[in-house]
Scaffold this active site. Structure first.
Site, PDB file in Angstrom:
ATOM      1  N   GLU A 207       1.979  11.803  11.058  1.00  0.00           N
ATOM      2  CA  GLU A 207       1.682  13.166  11.538  1.00  0.00           C
ATOM      3  C   GLU A 207       1.470  13.925  10.116  1.00  0.00           C
ATOM      4  OE1 GLU A 207       4.671  14.790  14.225  1.00  0.00           O
ATOM      5  OE2 GLU A 207       5.321  12.607  14.505  1.00  0.00           O
ATOM      6  N   GLU A 317       1.643  22.746  18.538  1.00  0.00           N
ATOM      7  CA  GLU A 317       3.027  22.327  18.963  1.00  0.00           C
ATOM      8  C   GLU A 317       4.084  23.482  18.743  1.00  0.00           C
ATOM      9  OE1 GLU A 317       6.216  18.602  18.496  1.00  0.00           O
ATOM     10  OE2 GLU A 317       4.134  18.455  17.912  1.00  0.00           O
TER      11      GLU A 317
END
Length: 401
Positions: A207, A317
């Site tokens: 990520e 997110e």
């Protein structure tokens, strides 16, 4: 002091994150008192000793130290002494030279790229070193765990995904914001996420992106981050260089350091372009920030990502540990995607490397938002931006109670 002993592992777990690299067995199964507070004088002394040991493990000897305007201390550490080479699988190794990135795209948007606060003064690390943000005692006391997921957390996404296939790389350009969060126990981020494996079991992820996370960094600045796990966030992996794993090769970018400047509503837009790809020769996953190769995740860290990735996600997110029905933590710019350019957050120039090892634009990606009235996403295909989407939102509002 033996950091693998049950007592030290127990003390460590009560204050800071712990990886299997230091404590091989699950602390919860070894001692039911793991979550109790230690108050005796002897226990406090042991805690202080444990913190000192952990800081020594994390903070390597510096050739040069740079004071960042935001209060961070950046240590210039010899490349072969960086944390990665504490990993049992990497001991004795040295950083590899960057391979050539697969041809066929490598396109970077022509808008201004963000840089980092610590380097604004013109300071830089010497050749043969890498910049590492120094971890402090306060950092350890704030962060009980690097594991970012929990069943009771308010965890929201607005993402674009590609259907499951074999992928050997991905890229995107994203504009950078500083979303507001309602407490220190929240984060808000924008990232590209490369994955393979099963959620909750053996998921492997890489990520990369930007985030605001006071619990980790102690402030609300927007910071460049990386993250990895090889077991669905259970024990392996961490943010940035806080555990052995990622091998950094570039002296210009500090992982976890603040990004500057950031975009402003109806004003100037600033962005970062990120590329991750798998080297055919070594199998390592390389990371590139704009025109700079930053380093790599050795293939030996992973199980499922030893081969290809199975899926890629891009988007925003938020996580709120207050367990509220709706959070007022902003995602992206804090504005809904239908407000468009200069007002909403975006990703553009989205590509993947397919099974032929070619960069291609996903022409039929799927978009998804957990709660569209709180945070939403709108995608499209454009002649100048290629595959793109706008995303984000304010969180709690009259339509998102």
């Amino acid at each position: 002091m033996d950091v693998s002993s049950p007592i030290i592992c127990l003390l460590l777990h009560s204050l800071v994150f712990v990886s299997l690299f230091y404590c091989n067995n699950s602390l919860e199964t070894r001692n039911p008192l793991v979550n109790q507070t230690f108050q005796s004088e002897d226990e406090l002394v042991k805690l202080k000793e444990t913190i000192a040991i952990r800081l020594k493990q994390l903070n390597k000897p510096a050739v040069k130290t740079i004071q960042s305007p935001d209060g961070d201390i950046i240590d210039c550490v010899l490349t072969h002494q960086q944390p990665a080479f504490d990993h049992p699988l990497l001991k004795g190794q040295k950083p590899m030279d960057p391979p050539e990135m697969p041809k066929g795209n490598n396109q970077i948007s022509n808008l201004s790229e963000s840089i980092q606060l610590w380097s604004l003064s013109g300071e830089s690390c010497p050749d043969g070193t890498i910049p590492i943000r120094r971890i402090t005692e306060q950092d350890l006391l704030r962060a009980n765990s690097d594991i970012r997921f929990g069943e009771k957390f308010n965890h929201q996404h607005a993402v674009q995904v590609v259907k499951d296939a074999a992928y050997y790389g991905a890229q995107a350009t994203m504009n950078v914001w500083n979303p507001h969060g309602e407490s220190k126990s929240v984060f808000s981020l924008a990232q590209m996420r490369i994955m393979s494996g099963t959620y909750g079991k053996d998921l492997n992820t890489i990520e990369v992106g930007w985030q605001v996370y006071p619990k980790i960094y102690g402030d609300r600045r927007t910071r460049f981050f990386i993250f990895w796990t090889a077991d669905a966030y259970q024990h392996t992996g961490c943010y940035n260089l806080k555990c052995p794993g990622f091998v950094q090769t570039n002296k210009a970018i500090a992982l976890g350091a603040a990004i500057s400047p950031i975009s402003t509503y109806n004003g100037n837009q600033f962005q970062i372009s990120l590329f991750v790809w798998k080297d055919e020769m070594t199998g390592n996953w390389w990371l590139r920030y704009g025109d700079k190769n930053l380093g790599y995740w050795p293939t030996s860290l992973f199980t499922n990502l030893k081969n290809a990735a199975a899926r890629v996600h891009w988007g925003g997110e938020i996580l709120d540990e207050q367990y509220e029905q709706a959070s007022s933590t902003q995602m992206g710019s804090g504005h809904f995607p239908d407000e468009g350019y200069k007002n909403a957050s975006y990703f553009n120039h989205i590509y993947v490397i397919d099974s032929r090892r070619l960069w291609i634009q996903p022409t039929d990606p799927m978009i998804y938002a957990d709660r569209p009235n709180c945070y939403n996403i709108i995608g499209g295909l454009d002649s100048s931006w290629g595959t793109y989407f706008y995303y984000g939102g304010p969180g709690k509002n009259k339509n998102c109670p």
